[in-house]
Design an enzyme around this catalytic site. Structure first.
Site, PDB file in Angstrom:
ATOM      1  N   ASN A 199       0.151  -3.284   9.446  1.00 21.37           N
ATOM      2  CA  ASN A 199       0.810  -3.669   8.197  1.00 21.37           C
ATOM      3  C   ASN A 199       2.211  -4.126   8.583  1.00 21.37           C
ATOM      4  OD1 ASN A 199       1.995  -3.920   5.722  1.00 21.37           O
ATOM      5  ND2 ASN A 199       1.451  -1.861   4.992  1.00 21.37           N
TER       6      ASN A 199
ATOM      7  N   ARG B 141      -3.066  -6.068   6.854  1.00 18.50           N
ATOM      8  CA  ARG B 141      -2.813  -6.073   5.418  1.00 18.50           C
ATOM      9  C   ARG B 141      -2.041  -7.345   5.069  1.00 18.50           C
ATOM     10  NH1 ARG B 141       1.782  -3.451   2.020  1.00 18.50           N
ATOM     11  NH2 ARG B 141       0.967  -3.835  -0.058  1.00 18.50           N
TER      12      ARG B 141
ATOM     13  N   HIS C 139      -2.290  -4.063  -4.959  1.00 16.98           N
ATOM     14  CA  HIS C 139      -2.881  -2.740  -4.665  1.00 16.98           C
ATOM     15  C   HIS C 139      -4.403  -2.790  -4.695  1.00 16.98           C
ATOM     16  CE1 HIS C 139       0.945  -0.713  -6.451  1.00 16.98           C
ATOM     17  NE2 HIS C 139       1.050  -0.769  -5.139  1.00 16.98           N
TER      18      HIS C 139
ATOM     19  N   HIS D  56      -2.879   3.554  -9.720  1.00 17.70           N
ATOM     20  CA  HIS D  56      -2.203   3.749  -8.430  1.00 17.70           C
ATOM     21  C   HIS D  56      -0.725   3.938  -8.756  1.00 17.70           C
ATOM     22  CE1 HIS D  56      -1.467   2.977  -4.049  1.00 17.70           C
ATOM     23  NE2 HIS D  56      -0.259   2.826  -4.578  1.00 17.70           N
TER      24      HIS D  56
ATOM     25  N   ARG E 226      11.436  -0.802  -9.889  1.00 12.70           N
ATOM     26  CA  ARG E 226      11.038  -2.015 -10.616  1.00 12.70           C
ATOM     27  C   ARG E 226      10.803  -1.678 -12.095  1.00 12.70           C
ATOM     28  NH1 ARG E 226       6.160  -3.541  -6.843  1.00 12.70           N
ATOM     29  NH2 ARG E 226       7.029  -2.186  -5.246  1.00 12.70           N
TER      30      ARG E 226
ATOM     31  N   GLU F 210      -5.634   3.354   2.059  1.00 15.08           N
ATOM     32  CA  GLU F 210      -5.719   1.898   2.180  1.00 15.08           C
ATOM     33  C   GLU F 210      -6.016   1.472   3.617  1.00 15.08           C
ATOM     34  OE1 GLU F 210      -1.976   2.004  -0.127  1.00 15.08           O
ATOM     35  OE2 GLU F 210      -2.512  -0.025  -0.695  1.00 15.08           O
TER      36      GLU F 210
HETATM   37  P1  AMP Z   1       3.806   6.304  -2.453  1.00  9.55           P
HETATM   38  O1  AMP Z   1       4.503   4.987  -2.676  1.00  9.55           O
HETATM   39  O2  AMP Z   1       2.367   6.279  -2.839  1.00  9.55           O
HETATM   40  O3  AMP Z   1       4.062   6.898  -1.105  1.00  9.55           O
HETATM   41  O4  AMP Z   1       4.483   7.333  -3.493  1.00  9.55           O
HETATM   42  C1  AMP Z   1       5.846   7.646  -3.466  1.00  9.55           C
HETATM   43  C2  AMP Z   1       6.194   8.435  -4.726  1.00  9.55           C
HETATM   44  O5  AMP Z   1       5.391   9.632  -4.775  1.00  9.55           O
HETATM   45  C3  AMP Z   1       7.648   8.905  -4.754  1.00  9.55           C
HETATM   46  O6  AMP Z   1       8.182   8.707  -6.064  1.00  9.55           O
HETATM   47  C4  AMP Z   1       7.530  10.374  -4.474  1.00  9.55           C
HETATM   48  O7  AMP Z   1       8.574  11.091  -5.059  1.00  9.55           O
HETATM   49  C5  AMP Z   1       6.215  10.711  -5.153  1.00  9.55           C
HETATM   50  N1  AMP Z   1       5.706  11.993  -4.685  1.00  9.55           N
HETATM   51  C6  AMP Z   1       5.269  12.316  -3.450  1.00  9.55           C
HETATM   52  N2  AMP Z   1       4.946  13.636  -3.402  1.00  9.55           N
HETATM   53  C7  AMP Z   1       5.179  14.149  -4.628  1.00  9.55           C
HETATM   54  C8  AMP Z   1       5.064  15.445  -5.222  1.00  9.55           C
HETATM   55  N3  AMP Z   1       4.614  16.481  -4.517  1.00  9.55           N
HETATM   56  N4  AMP Z   1       5.383  15.583  -6.533  1.00  9.55           N
HETATM   57  C9  AMP Z   1       5.849  14.545  -7.240  1.00  9.55           C
HETATM   58  N5  AMP Z   1       5.990  13.302  -6.750  1.00  9.55           N
HETATM   59  C10 AMP Z   1       5.660  13.097  -5.463  1.00  9.55           C
END
Ligand code: AMP
Length: 415
Positions: free
Chosen positions: A7, A93, A182, A210, A243, A387
């Site tokens: 990626n 990706r 996504h 997602h 965003r 992914e």
């Molecule tokens: P991603 O882009 O899928 O990696 O997701 C990132 C988001 O997931 C961020 O806003 C993190 O704060 C949130 N996140 C990750 N772990 C937790 C958790 N245990 N509780 C709440 N939010 C989380």
């Protein structure tokens, strides 16, 4: 055989290496700060006893070629990859495939040119992906490189969902329409949801959510995407880390006319200073949860607006689909933030959604799970996304499915 997933971003490359016999991830990591005076490589790998090891090093990584060289060197040194001949395929990706690409596609010169042609639609992402693809093709001429597009899964949307109500020539001449993103994640969790529901994906109607730093919702009928919340770019739809998601387009004119903001400043404001960050000053949902529990009103509002927007999409997509078999939560927030899930689904009993609060808030059982009650006609599922695994599997499948039809449908106007 082994499958490498890359990626490539503008200044970083993430990677994962899979063993195709059992799809175990043998190694993963990243090189970052490419082109800066000091870069970094982070690596995790399984040693000969199957124990996970990790390491990191500060190194100078002038170019993408150096980055991929470093990755391959790390794979060799940690003994997860012997000879390059062990590599069956490299999956890349690619964020935007425009209307050209409806399937994973083996990259040759014509395909690379077509990905280049989509650059105006993804000026930040596609050039970086192409840099990674070109280096991989140069370094490993005998290993096929397969592009797996974030947009491909959504190419089944009907035109009533993907066209905007703007003058027709903007679509005809400039391909301005909803593409959605996504897609690899939505497709992966849709397949897992079908397995949990114990029925073929082709018979499943799903709403997949997602929710991460970037967030999107997808309506899936009979296993195919029929609508999704992101649009021409990943700015539309749900509230995201930085965003804004859906807003009145007239806000742009207002900002320009009354605040004198230039177009670049508006772009930055809506892409990088809005969303959760704009509402409460923080874009990490864990921190926002903590602040809300302490009584911070802005953090409480950020959770409220985010959940309200998700609920609107669940309602809209329920209406579009008619019958919904499951609502699926995935991504960092979807998998972990029970409060967001609870608020997004509360009061939806009329749509057949009845949450099991104990299951939703349970701290244990972080894997695939059902968080609705047995009476809920729509199952609510939490499914961790993967992914990279999906890209690896699609890339390998593309090398055994001939002919690859990514370009054969070039410029076909969807119906
Ligand atoms: P991603 O882009 O899928 O990696 O997701 C990132 C988001 O997931 C961020 O806003 C993190 O704060 C949130 N996140 C990750 N772990 C937790 C958790 N245990 N509780 C709440 N939010 C989380």
């Amino acid at each position: 055989m082994k499958v490498l997933v890359l990626n490539s971003g503008s200044s970083s490359i993430k990677y994962q290496l899979f063993r195709s016999e059992d799809w175990v991830a043998l190694a993963s990591g990243s090189v970052s700060r490419i082109g800066e005076p000091e870069g970094e490589i982070k690596a995790e790998w399984l040693d000969a006893s199957g124990i996970r090891q990790s390491g990191r090093a500060r190194v100078t990584i002038p170019t993408h070629q150096d980055g991929i060289d470093r990755i391959v060197k790390a794979l060799h040194e940690t003994r997860v990859l012997g000879d390059v001949s062990e590599l069956a395929v490299i999956g890349h990706r690619v964020v935007h495939g425009g209307e050209h690409f409806k399937h994973p596609t083996i990259v040759d010169d014509a395909v690379a040119e077509a990905i280049q042609g989509v650059v105006p639609l993804a000026p930040l992402h596609n050039p970086a992906h192409l840099a990674g693809i070109e280096v991989a093709r140069r370094l490993f001429p005998t290993v096929p490189s397969v592009a797996v597009f974030d947009t491909a899964f959504h190419q089944t949307m009907p035109r009533t969902a993907y066209r905007y109500a703007i003058p027709e020539w903007l679509y005809r001449e400039h391909r301005i329409r909803r593409y959605g993103f996504h897609g690899t994640s939505h497709y992966y969790v849709a397949k897992r949801a079908a397995a949990m529901l114990d029925r073929p994906l082709e018979t499943c109607n799903l709403i997949t959510l997602h929710l991460g730093n970037g967030s999107s919702a997808t309506a899936i009928r009979d296993g195919k995407s029929v609508d999704t919340s992101m649009g021409l770019t990943p700015l539309e739809g749900l509230v995201m880390g930085t965003r804004c998601g859906d807003i009145d387009p007239a806000i742009h004119f207002y900002l320009a006319k009354n605040l004198g903001l230039e177009i670049d400043a508006i772009e930055d404001l809506l892409n990088r200073q809005s969303g959760l960050l704009g509402i409460c000053g923080v874009n990490d949902m864990r921190e926002i949860d903590r602040l809300a529990e302490e009584g911070n009103d802005a953090a409480e509002l950020a959770i409220g607006i985010t959940a309200h927007r998700i609920k609107k999409y669940i309602g809209a997509y329920s209406a579009e689909l008619g019958r919904v078999d499951a609502v699926v939560f995935t991504g960092g927030i979807g998998e972990n933030a029970a409060e967001i899930r609870c608020r997004a689904c509360e009061g939806l009993e009329n749509l057949g959604i009845k949450m099991d609060d104990t299951a939703n808030y349970a701290l244990e059982g972080r894997g695939e799970r059902c968080i609705s009650t047995p009476e809920s006609t729509v199952q609510v599922l939490v499914i961790p996304t993967n992914e990279e695994l999906e890209i690896a599997q699609q890339a390998l499948a593309a090398t055994s499915e001939a002919p690859c039809d990514g370009l054969s449908e070039t410029f076909r106007v969807g119906g």
